[in-house]
Design an enzyme around this catalytic site. Sequence first.
Site, mmCIF file in Angstrom:
data_model
loop_
_atom_site.group_PDB
_atom_site.id
_atom_site.type_symbol
_atom_site.label_atom_id
_atom_site.label_comp_id
_atom_site.label_asym_id
_atom_site.label_seq_id
_atom_site.Cartn_x
_atom_site.Cartn_y
_atom_site.Cartn_z
ATOM 1 N N TYR A 144 108.459 38.256 -80.020
ATOM 2 C CA TYR A 144 108.958 36.230 -80.837
ATOM 3 C C TYR A 144 109.434 35.640 -79.713
ATOM 4 C CZ TYR A 144 105.288 35.342 -83.753
ATOM 5 O OH TYR A 144 103.682 35.150 -84.193
ATOM 6 N N GLU A 180 110.210 31.725 -80.408
ATOM 7 C CA GLU A 180 110.433 30.124 -80.478
ATOM 8 C C GLU A 180 111.340 29.658 -80.075
ATOM 9 O OE1 GLU A 180 108.589 29.439 -84.882
ATOM 10 O OE2 GLU A 180 106.722 30.341 -84.602
ATOM 11 N N ASP A 240 95.897 16.476 -64.329
ATOM 12 C CA ASP A 240 95.699 16.681 -64.184
ATOM 13 C C ASP A 240 95.281 18.155 -63.083
ATOM 14 O OD1 ASP A 240 94.814 20.155 -64.580
ATOM 15 O OD2 ASP A 240 93.628 18.784 -66.655
ATOM 16 N N THR A 297 97.064 24.635 -65.161
ATOM 17 C CA THR A 297 96.534 26.009 -65.315
ATOM 18 C C THR A 297 97.386 26.963 -64.317
ATOM 19 O OG1 THR A 297 94.436 26.029 -64.161
ATOM 20 C CG2 THR A 297 94.752 25.651 -65.971
ATOM 21 N N LYS A 352 94.413 29.946 -60.835
ATOM 22 C CA LYS A 352 92.944 29.143 -60.331
ATOM 23 C C LYS A 352 93.486 29.783 -58.904
ATOM 24 C CE LYS A 352 90.698 26.436 -63.300
ATOM 25 N NZ LYS A 352 91.795 25.523 -65.148
ATOM 26 N N ARG A 402 96.258 33.998 -66.544
ATOM 27 C CA ARG A 402 96.155 33.266 -67.157
ATOM 28 C C ARG A 402 96.745 32.061 -68.200
ATOM 29 N NH1 ARG A 402 90.413 33.716 -66.481
ATOM 30 N NH2 ARG A 402 90.131 31.625 -67.441
HETATM 31 N N1 DSN Z 1 86.861 25.334 -67.341
HETATM 32 C C1 DSN Z 1 87.287 25.212 -66.506
HETATM 33 C C2 DSN Z 1 86.312 25.671 -65.242
HETATM 34 O O1 DSN Z 1 86.034 26.473 -64.893
HETATM 35 O O2 DSN Z 1 87.044 24.868 -64.240
HETATM 36 C C3 DSN Z 1 88.489 25.040 -66.651
HETATM 37 O O3 DSN Z 1 89.675 24.754 -67.456
#
Ligand code: DSN
Length: 427
Positions: free
Chosen positions: A52, A54, A198, A224, A227, A233
Amino acid sequence: MPSQICNVNSKVTTLINQELDRQRRGIELIASENFTSQNVINAMGSCLTNKYAEGYPGKRYYGGCEVVDEIEQLAIDSLKKLFGAEYANVQPHSGAQANAAVFLACLSAGDTVLGFDLSHGGHLSHGSPVNYSGKIYNPVFYGVEEETGMIDMDKVEALANLHRPKLIICGASAYARDWDYQRFRKIADDLNALLLADIAHPAGLIATSLLNDPIPHCHIVTSTTHKTLRGPRGGIIMMGKDFPNPWGRRTRKGKEIMMSSILNSGVFPGMQGGPLEHVIAAKAVAFGEALDPSFISYGKNVIANAKAMAEAFVSKGYNIISGGTDNHLMLIDLRNKNKTGKEIEKALIEADITVNKNMVPFDDKSPFVTSGIRVGTAAITTRGFEPQDCVKVVDWIDQIVMNPEDDNMLKSLKSEVNEFMTQFPLY
Ligand code: DSN
Protein backbone atom coordinates in the site's frame (compact mmCIF):
# COMPACT_ATOMS: atom_id res chain seq x y z
CA MET A 1 -3.29 -25.55 0.29
CA PRO A 2 -7.03 -26.24 0.89
CA SER A 3 -8.38 -28.21 -2.04
CA GLN A 4 -10.94 -25.57 -3.07
CA ILE A 5 -8.18 -22.92 -3.43
CA CYS A 6 -6.08 -25.46 -5.36
CA ASN A 7 -8.98 -26.21 -7.59
CA VAL A 8 -9.68 -22.56 -8.46
CA ASN A 9 -5.98 -21.87 -8.90
CA SER A 10 -5.56 -24.72 -11.32
CA LYS A 11 -8.65 -23.64 -13.27
CA VAL A 12 -7.28 -20.09 -13.50
CA THR A 13 -3.90 -21.44 -14.64
CA THR A 14 -5.62 -23.52 -17.31
CA LEU A 15 -7.63 -20.51 -18.46
CA ILE A 16 -4.54 -18.27 -18.58
CA ASN A 17 -2.85 -20.89 -20.76
CA GLN A 18 -5.90 -20.99 -23.01
CA GLU A 19 -5.75 -17.22 -23.37
CA LEU A 20 -2.02 -17.35 -24.14
CA ASP A 21 -2.76 -19.93 -26.83
CA ARG A 22 -5.53 -17.70 -28.25
CA GLN A 23 -3.17 -14.73 -28.37
CA ARG A 24 -0.41 -16.82 -29.99
CA ARG A 25 -2.45 -18.43 -32.73
CA GLY A 26 -4.62 -15.46 -33.77
CA ILE A 27 -4.27 -12.18 -35.65
CA GLU A 28 -4.91 -9.35 -33.19
CA LEU A 29 -6.34 -6.30 -34.90
CA ILE A 30 -8.09 -4.58 -32.00
CA ALA A 31 -6.67 -1.07 -32.29
CA SER A 32 -6.40 -0.54 -28.53
CA GLU A 33 -4.47 -3.75 -27.82
CA ASN A 34 -0.82 -4.69 -27.96
CA PHE A 35 1.61 -7.29 -26.58
CA THR A 36 3.87 -6.12 -23.77
CA SER A 37 7.38 -7.44 -23.27
CA GLN A 38 8.02 -10.27 -20.84
CA ASN A 39 9.83 -7.73 -18.61
CA VAL A 40 6.65 -5.66 -18.36
CA ILE A 41 4.68 -8.77 -17.43
CA ASN A 42 7.29 -9.79 -14.85
CA ALA A 43 7.14 -6.38 -13.15
CA MET A 44 3.34 -6.56 -13.03
CA GLY A 45 3.37 -10.06 -11.59
CA SER A 46 5.73 -9.13 -8.76
CA CYS A 47 5.61 -8.73 -4.96
CA LEU A 48 4.91 -5.02 -5.45
CA THR A 49 1.24 -5.91 -5.60
CA ASN A 50 1.45 -6.47 -1.81
CA LYS A 51 2.30 -2.85 -0.99
CA TYR A 52 0.00 0.00 0.00
CA ALA A 53 1.40 3.43 -0.84
CA GLU A 54 -1.34 6.08 -0.73
CA GLY A 55 0.28 9.42 -1.40
CA TYR A 56 3.21 10.29 -3.63
CA PRO A 57 6.98 9.51 -3.45
CA GLY A 58 8.40 10.98 -0.25
CA LYS A 59 4.90 11.84 1.08
CA ARG A 60 3.05 8.62 1.83
CA TYR A 61 0.41 7.61 4.33
CA TYR A 62 2.10 4.22 4.96
CA GLY A 63 5.48 3.05 6.23
CA GLY A 64 7.82 0.85 4.22
CA CYS A 65 7.50 2.83 1.01
CA GLU A 66 11.23 3.46 0.44
CA VAL A 67 11.49 1.01 -2.44
CA VAL A 68 8.19 1.84 -4.14
CA ASP A 69 9.10 5.52 -3.84
CA GLU A 70 12.15 4.85 -6.00
CA ILE A 71 10.12 2.82 -8.45
CA GLU A 72 7.41 5.44 -8.82
CA GLN A 73 9.98 8.23 -9.19
CA LEU A 74 11.73 6.21 -11.90
CA ALA A 75 8.43 5.84 -13.75
CA ILE A 76 7.73 9.59 -13.43
CA ASP A 77 11.21 10.59 -14.60
CA SER A 78 11.20 8.16 -17.53
CA LEU A 79 7.77 9.35 -18.66
CA LYS A 80 8.81 13.01 -18.43
CA LYS A 81 11.87 12.25 -20.53
CA LEU A 82 9.90 10.25 -23.09
CA PHE A 83 7.43 13.07 -23.82
CA GLY A 84 9.53 16.10 -22.84
CA ALA A 85 7.01 16.90 -20.08
CA GLU A 86 7.65 18.92 -16.95
CA TYR A 87 4.98 17.09 -14.94
CA ALA A 88 3.84 13.46 -14.89
CA ASN A 89 1.48 11.45 -12.71
CA VAL A 90 1.73 7.69 -13.22
CA GLN A 91 -0.94 6.59 -10.73
CA PRO A 92 -4.21 6.57 -12.74
CA HIS A 93 -5.46 3.01 -12.98
CA SER A 94 -6.73 3.60 -16.53
CA GLY A 95 -7.20 6.28 -19.16
CA ALA A 96 -10.79 6.81 -18.03
CA GLN A 97 -9.56 7.32 -14.43
CA ALA A 98 -6.96 9.80 -15.68
CA ASN A 99 -9.69 11.77 -17.45
CA ALA A 100 -11.96 11.56 -14.41
CA ALA A 101 -9.18 12.98 -12.24
CA VAL A 102 -8.68 15.88 -14.67
CA PHE A 103 -12.44 16.61 -14.74
CA LEU A 104 -12.56 16.51 -10.94
CA ALA A 105 -9.53 18.77 -10.64
CA CYS A 106 -10.58 21.32 -13.25
CA LEU A 107 -14.40 21.44 -13.33
CA SER A 108 -17.44 21.82 -11.13
CA ALA A 109 -20.64 19.85 -11.62
CA GLY A 110 -22.62 21.30 -14.50
CA ASP A 111 -19.64 22.91 -16.25
CA THR A 112 -19.59 22.67 -20.03
CA VAL A 113 -17.07 20.40 -21.77
CA LEU A 114 -16.54 20.27 -25.54
CA GLY A 115 -15.38 16.86 -26.76
CA PHE A 116 -15.37 14.60 -29.81
CA ASP A 117 -18.64 12.73 -30.30
CA LEU A 118 -18.39 9.06 -29.23
CA SER A 119 -20.44 7.96 -32.22
CA HIS A 120 -17.94 9.71 -34.53
CA GLY A 121 -14.88 8.12 -32.90
CA GLY A 122 -14.61 9.87 -29.52
CA HIS A 123 -14.32 8.24 -26.12
CA LEU A 124 -16.86 7.33 -23.47
CA SER A 125 -15.08 9.41 -20.84
CA HIS A 126 -15.26 12.62 -22.92
CA GLY A 127 -18.88 13.38 -22.03
CA SER A 128 -20.94 10.40 -23.18
CA PRO A 129 -24.40 10.49 -21.54
CA VAL A 130 -23.92 6.95 -20.19
CA ASN A 131 -20.65 7.88 -18.46
CA TYR A 132 -20.08 9.98 -15.29
CA SER A 133 -18.58 12.66 -17.60
CA GLY A 134 -21.92 13.15 -19.33
CA LYS A 135 -24.02 12.77 -16.20
CA ILE A 136 -22.21 15.21 -13.92
CA TYR A 137 -20.98 17.76 -16.45
CA ASN A 138 -22.62 19.43 -19.45
CA PRO A 139 -21.12 17.90 -22.59
CA VAL A 140 -21.32 19.34 -26.09
CA PHE A 141 -19.71 17.64 -29.06
CA TYR A 142 -17.98 18.23 -32.35
CA GLY A 143 -17.84 15.48 -34.97
CA VAL A 144 -16.51 14.70 -38.42
CA GLU A 145 -17.89 15.89 -41.74
CA GLU A 146 -20.05 13.33 -43.55
CA GLU A 147 -18.27 14.02 -46.85
CA THR A 148 -14.66 13.82 -45.69
CA GLY A 149 -14.77 11.83 -42.44
CA MET A 150 -12.51 14.54 -40.97
CA ILE A 151 -12.90 17.17 -38.27
CA ASP A 152 -13.57 20.69 -39.60
CA MET A 153 -11.70 23.04 -37.27
CA ASP A 154 -13.83 26.04 -38.25
CA LYS A 155 -16.87 24.14 -36.99
CA VAL A 156 -15.05 23.26 -33.75
CA GLU A 157 -14.31 26.93 -33.27
CA ALA A 158 -17.92 27.95 -33.97
CA LEU A 159 -19.20 25.35 -31.47
CA ALA A 160 -16.71 26.48 -28.85
CA ASN A 161 -17.75 30.12 -29.29
CA LEU A 162 -21.40 29.16 -29.03
CA HIS A 163 -21.15 27.00 -25.90
CA ARG A 164 -18.14 28.61 -24.17
CA PRO A 165 -16.84 25.38 -22.56
CA LYS A 166 -14.50 25.43 -19.55
CA LEU A 167 -12.65 22.42 -20.95
CA ILE A 168 -12.02 21.39 -24.54
CA ILE A 169 -10.87 17.84 -25.30
CA CYS A 170 -9.04 16.65 -28.37
CA GLY A 171 -8.43 12.95 -28.79
CA ALA A 172 -10.34 9.85 -29.85
CA SER A 173 -10.57 6.11 -29.86
CA ALA A 174 -11.46 5.70 -33.52
CA TYR A 175 -10.10 8.62 -35.54
CA ALA A 176 -7.47 7.81 -38.15
CA ARG A 177 -6.19 11.35 -38.69
CA ASP A 178 -3.69 13.52 -36.85
CA TRP A 179 -4.77 16.43 -34.63
CA ASP A 180 -4.18 20.17 -35.03
CA TYR A 181 -3.32 20.83 -31.38
CA GLN A 182 -2.09 24.35 -32.15
CA ARG A 183 -5.46 25.39 -33.57
CA PHE A 184 -7.29 23.77 -30.65
CA ARG A 185 -5.11 25.81 -28.27
CA LYS A 186 -5.96 29.03 -30.03
CA ILE A 187 -9.67 28.23 -29.75
CA ALA A 188 -9.25 27.42 -26.04
CA ASP A 189 -7.18 30.56 -25.34
CA ASP A 190 -9.80 32.80 -26.95
CA LEU A 191 -12.31 31.49 -24.38
CA ASN A 192 -9.98 31.11 -21.41
CA ALA A 193 -10.77 27.40 -21.54
CA LEU A 194 -8.41 24.60 -20.60
CA LEU A 195 -7.30 22.23 -23.34
CA LEU A 196 -6.94 18.51 -22.65
CA ALA A 197 -5.45 16.08 -25.18
CA ASP A 198 -6.31 12.44 -24.59
CA ILE A 199 -3.63 10.60 -26.58
CA ALA A 200 -4.50 7.10 -25.36
CA HIS A 201 -4.43 5.66 -28.87
CA PRO A 202 -1.49 7.36 -30.60
CA ALA A 203 0.76 7.88 -27.51
CA GLY A 204 3.52 5.57 -28.78
CA LEU A 205 3.54 7.33 -32.15
CA ILE A 206 3.71 10.74 -30.48
CA ALA A 207 6.51 9.64 -28.14
CA THR A 208 8.54 8.73 -31.23
CA SER A 209 7.73 12.06 -32.98
CA LEU A 210 5.84 10.32 -35.79
CA LEU A 211 2.68 12.38 -35.17
CA ASN A 212 2.00 15.96 -34.04
CA ASP A 213 3.05 16.66 -30.48
CA PRO A 214 0.33 17.90 -28.09
CA ILE A 215 2.76 18.61 -25.23
CA PRO A 216 3.72 22.17 -26.28
CA HIS A 217 0.10 23.14 -27.04
CA CYS A 218 -2.24 21.43 -24.59
CA HIS A 219 -2.51 22.41 -20.93
CA ILE A 220 -2.96 18.78 -19.89
CA VAL A 221 -2.34 15.48 -21.65
CA THR A 222 -3.79 12.13 -20.56
CA SER A 223 -3.13 8.71 -21.99
CA THR A 224 -3.35 5.00 -21.44
CA THR A 225 -0.11 3.05 -21.36
CA HIS A 226 -1.17 -0.16 -23.09
CA LYS A 227 -2.05 0.75 -26.67
CA THR A 228 0.64 2.00 -29.08
CA LEU A 229 2.80 2.75 -26.01
CA ARG A 230 2.96 -1.04 -25.40
CA GLY A 231 3.04 -1.01 -21.61
CA PRO A 232 0.80 -2.50 -18.93
CA ARG A 233 -2.88 -1.54 -18.74
CA GLY A 234 -3.02 1.83 -17.02
CA GLY A 235 -3.28 5.60 -17.28
CA ILE A 236 -1.05 8.67 -17.00
CA ILE A 237 -1.38 12.47 -16.83
CA MET A 238 1.22 14.93 -18.08
CA MET A 239 1.80 18.64 -18.57
CA GLY A 240 4.42 20.13 -20.86
CA LYS A 241 4.77 23.01 -18.41
CA ASP A 242 3.34 23.40 -14.95
CA PHE A 243 1.42 26.65 -14.37
CA PRO A 244 -0.46 28.45 -11.59
CA ASN A 245 -4.10 27.34 -11.38
CA PRO A 246 -6.24 29.67 -13.49
CA TRP A 247 -8.95 30.08 -10.82
CA GLY A 248 -6.69 31.94 -8.38
CA ARG A 249 -6.91 29.22 -5.69
CA ARG A 250 -4.38 29.79 -2.91
CA THR A 251 -3.11 27.78 0.06
CA ARG A 252 -4.18 28.76 3.59
CA LYS A 253 -0.92 30.68 3.81
CA GLY A 254 -1.86 32.61 0.65
CA LYS A 255 0.57 30.82 -1.68
CA GLU A 256 -0.42 30.31 -5.31
CA ILE A 257 -1.33 26.66 -6.04
CA MET A 258 0.26 25.12 -9.13
CA MET A 259 -1.74 22.90 -11.50
CA SER A 260 0.60 19.97 -10.74
CA SER A 261 -0.62 20.00 -7.18
CA ILE A 262 -4.28 20.30 -8.24
CA LEU A 263 -3.93 17.39 -10.68
CA ASN A 264 -2.12 15.24 -8.11
CA SER A 265 -4.97 15.85 -5.66
CA GLY A 266 -7.45 15.04 -8.43
CA VAL A 267 -5.90 11.57 -8.75
CA PHE A 268 -5.26 11.00 -5.02
CA PRO A 269 -7.24 11.50 -2.84
CA GLY A 270 -9.81 12.79 -5.35
CA MET A 271 -10.37 9.82 -7.59
CA GLN A 272 -8.29 6.91 -6.29
CA GLY A 273 -6.89 5.40 -3.12
CA GLY A 274 -3.75 3.26 -3.14
CA PRO A 275 -1.71 3.28 -6.36
CA LEU A 276 -0.93 -0.04 -8.06
CA GLU A 277 2.84 -0.01 -7.58
CA HIS A 278 3.30 -3.29 -9.49
CA VAL A 279 1.63 -1.66 -12.50
CA ILE A 280 3.65 1.53 -11.97
CA ALA A 281 6.84 -0.59 -12.04
CA ALA A 282 5.65 -2.16 -15.30
CA LYS A 283 4.93 1.33 -16.66
CA ALA A 284 8.53 2.32 -15.81
CA VAL A 285 9.83 -0.72 -17.71
CA ALA A 286 7.65 0.15 -20.73
CA PHE A 287 8.74 3.82 -20.71
CA GLY A 288 12.36 2.61 -20.66
CA GLU A 289 11.63 0.41 -23.67
CA ALA A 290 9.94 3.30 -25.49
CA LEU A 291 13.03 5.47 -24.87
CA ASP A 292 15.15 2.93 -26.76
CA PRO A 293 15.81 3.90 -30.42
CA SER A 294 14.30 0.56 -31.54
CA PHE A 295 10.89 1.91 -30.50
CA ILE A 296 11.10 4.49 -33.29
CA SER A 297 11.39 1.68 -35.86
CA TYR A 298 8.44 -0.01 -34.21
CA GLY A 299 6.35 3.16 -34.54
CA LYS A 300 7.34 3.62 -38.18
CA ASN A 301 6.38 0.01 -38.91
CA VAL A 302 3.02 0.43 -37.16
CA ILE A 303 2.17 3.34 -39.47
CA ALA A 304 3.56 1.65 -42.62
CA ASN A 305 1.47 -1.44 -41.84
CA ALA A 306 -1.68 0.63 -41.25
CA LYS A 307 -1.20 2.52 -44.53
CA ALA A 308 -0.63 -0.75 -46.43
CA MET A 309 -3.77 -2.20 -44.91
CA ALA A 310 -5.89 0.86 -45.65
CA GLU A 311 -4.70 0.93 -49.27
CA ALA A 312 -5.47 -2.78 -49.67
CA PHE A 313 -8.98 -2.28 -48.25
CA VAL A 314 -9.62 0.71 -50.52
CA SER A 315 -8.43 -1.24 -53.57
CA LYS A 316 -11.06 -3.88 -52.76
CA GLY A 317 -13.83 -1.29 -52.64
CA TYR A 318 -14.04 -0.82 -48.87
CA ASN A 319 -15.12 2.52 -47.49
CA ILE A 320 -12.44 3.61 -45.02
CA ILE A 321 -13.67 6.64 -43.07
CA SER A 322 -11.60 9.65 -44.22
CA GLY A 323 -10.15 7.53 -47.03
CA GLY A 324 -7.00 6.38 -45.22
CA THR A 325 -4.98 6.73 -42.06
CA ASP A 326 -2.20 8.78 -40.48
CA ASN A 327 -1.83 6.54 -37.44
CA HIS A 328 -2.24 2.91 -36.38
CA LEU A 329 -5.95 2.45 -37.04
CA MET A 330 -8.75 2.70 -39.53
CA LEU A 331 -12.50 2.60 -39.33
CA ILE A 332 -14.25 0.61 -42.06
CA ASP A 333 -17.86 1.31 -43.02
CA LEU A 334 -19.35 -2.02 -44.15
CA ARG A 335 -22.65 -0.61 -45.42
CA ASN A 336 -21.60 -0.77 -49.07
CA LYS A 337 -20.90 -4.48 -48.50
CA ASN A 338 -24.35 -4.92 -46.93
CA LYS A 339 -22.84 -6.22 -43.71
CA THR A 340 -22.92 -5.14 -40.06
CA GLY A 341 -20.01 -4.81 -37.67
CA LYS A 342 -21.59 -7.39 -35.39
CA GLU A 343 -21.79 -10.16 -37.96
CA ILE A 344 -18.30 -9.52 -39.34
CA GLU A 345 -16.68 -9.36 -35.88
CA LYS A 346 -18.30 -12.74 -35.15
CA ALA A 347 -17.29 -14.34 -38.46
CA LEU A 348 -13.68 -13.12 -38.19
CA ILE A 349 -13.38 -14.68 -34.74
CA GLU A 350 -14.20 -18.06 -36.32
CA ALA A 351 -10.97 -17.64 -38.30
CA ASP A 352 -9.00 -16.38 -35.27
CA ILE A 353 -8.91 -12.80 -36.55
CA THR A 354 -9.94 -10.35 -33.81
CA VAL A 355 -11.42 -6.90 -34.46
CA ASN A 356 -14.13 -4.91 -32.74
CA LYS A 357 -17.43 -3.82 -34.19
CA ASN A 358 -17.55 -0.03 -34.15
CA MET A 359 -20.06 2.70 -34.87
CA VAL A 360 -19.16 4.75 -37.94
CA PRO A 361 -20.00 8.46 -38.20
CA PHE A 362 -23.71 8.98 -39.00
CA ASP A 363 -24.40 5.32 -38.26
CA ASP A 364 -27.99 4.12 -38.58
CA LYS A 365 -27.39 1.07 -36.37
CA SER A 366 -27.09 0.66 -32.60
CA PRO A 367 -23.73 0.32 -30.78
CA PHE A 368 -24.54 -3.38 -30.32
CA VAL A 369 -24.84 -3.94 -34.06
CA THR A 370 -22.90 -1.10 -35.75
CA SER A 371 -22.13 -0.55 -39.42
CA GLY A 372 -18.40 -0.81 -39.06
CA ILE A 373 -15.30 -2.47 -37.73
CA ARG A 374 -12.19 -0.84 -36.32
CA VAL A 375 -8.82 -2.30 -37.31
CA GLY A 376 -5.40 -1.46 -35.87
CA THR A 377 -1.82 -2.54 -36.44
CA ALA A 378 -0.09 -1.94 -33.07
CA ALA A 379 -0.28 -5.58 -31.95
CA ILE A 380 0.52 -7.30 -35.25
CA THR A 381 3.52 -5.00 -35.72
CA THR A 382 4.83 -6.14 -32.33
CA ARG A 383 4.46 -9.72 -33.64
CA GLY A 384 6.70 -8.72 -36.59
CA PHE A 385 4.20 -8.15 -39.42
CA GLU A 386 5.36 -6.23 -42.46
CA PRO A 387 3.21 -4.47 -45.11
CA GLN A 388 2.96 -7.58 -47.34
CA ASP A 389 1.63 -9.57 -44.35
CA CYS A 390 -1.01 -6.89 -43.80
CA VAL A 391 -2.12 -7.13 -47.43
CA LYS A 392 -2.53 -10.90 -46.93
CA VAL A 393 -4.68 -10.26 -43.86
CA VAL A 394 -6.88 -7.90 -45.89
CA ASP A 395 -7.36 -10.71 -48.44
CA TRP A 396 -8.52 -13.05 -45.68
CA ILE A 397 -10.83 -10.42 -44.16
CA ASP A 398 -12.31 -9.74 -47.59
CA GLN A 399 -13.05 -13.44 -48.17
CA ILE A 400 -14.84 -13.52 -44.82
CA VAL A 401 -16.81 -10.32 -45.41
CA MET A 402 -17.99 -11.74 -48.73
CA ASN A 403 -19.09 -15.08 -47.19
CA PRO A 404 -19.42 -14.73 -43.42
CA GLU A 405 -21.64 -17.79 -43.13
CA ASP A 406 -19.47 -20.21 -45.07
CA ASP A 407 -18.36 -22.47 -42.21
CA ASN A 408 -16.06 -24.61 -44.35
CA MET A 409 -14.22 -21.55 -45.64
CA LEU A 410 -13.95 -20.12 -42.10
CA LYS A 411 -12.52 -23.41 -40.83
CA SER A 412 -9.97 -23.61 -43.59
CA LEU A 413 -8.96 -19.95 -43.15
CA LYS A 414 -8.55 -20.51 -39.41
CA SER A 415 -5.99 -23.28 -40.15
CA GLU A 416 -4.19 -20.99 -42.58
CA VAL A 417 -4.14 -18.16 -40.02
CA ASN A 418 -2.88 -20.45 -37.24
CA GLU A 419 -0.14 -21.85 -39.48
CA PHE A 420 0.81 -18.31 -40.62
CA MET A 421 1.11 -17.06 -37.02
CA THR A 422 3.72 -19.70 -36.14
CA GLN A 423 6.22 -17.45 -38.01
CA PHE A 424 5.63 -14.65 -35.48
CA PRO A 425 6.50 -16.01 -32.04
CA LEU A 426 4.93 -14.50 -28.91
CA TYR A 427 6.66 -15.07 -25.55
N1 DSN B 1 -12.39 1.45 -25.33
C1 DSN B 1 -10.97 1.58 -25.60
C2 DSN B 1 -10.71 1.37 -27.03
O1 DSN B 1 -10.83 0.24 -27.44
O2 DSN B 1 -10.35 2.27 -27.78
C3 DSN B 1 -10.51 2.85 -25.16
O3 DSN B 1 -10.77 2.98 -23.81
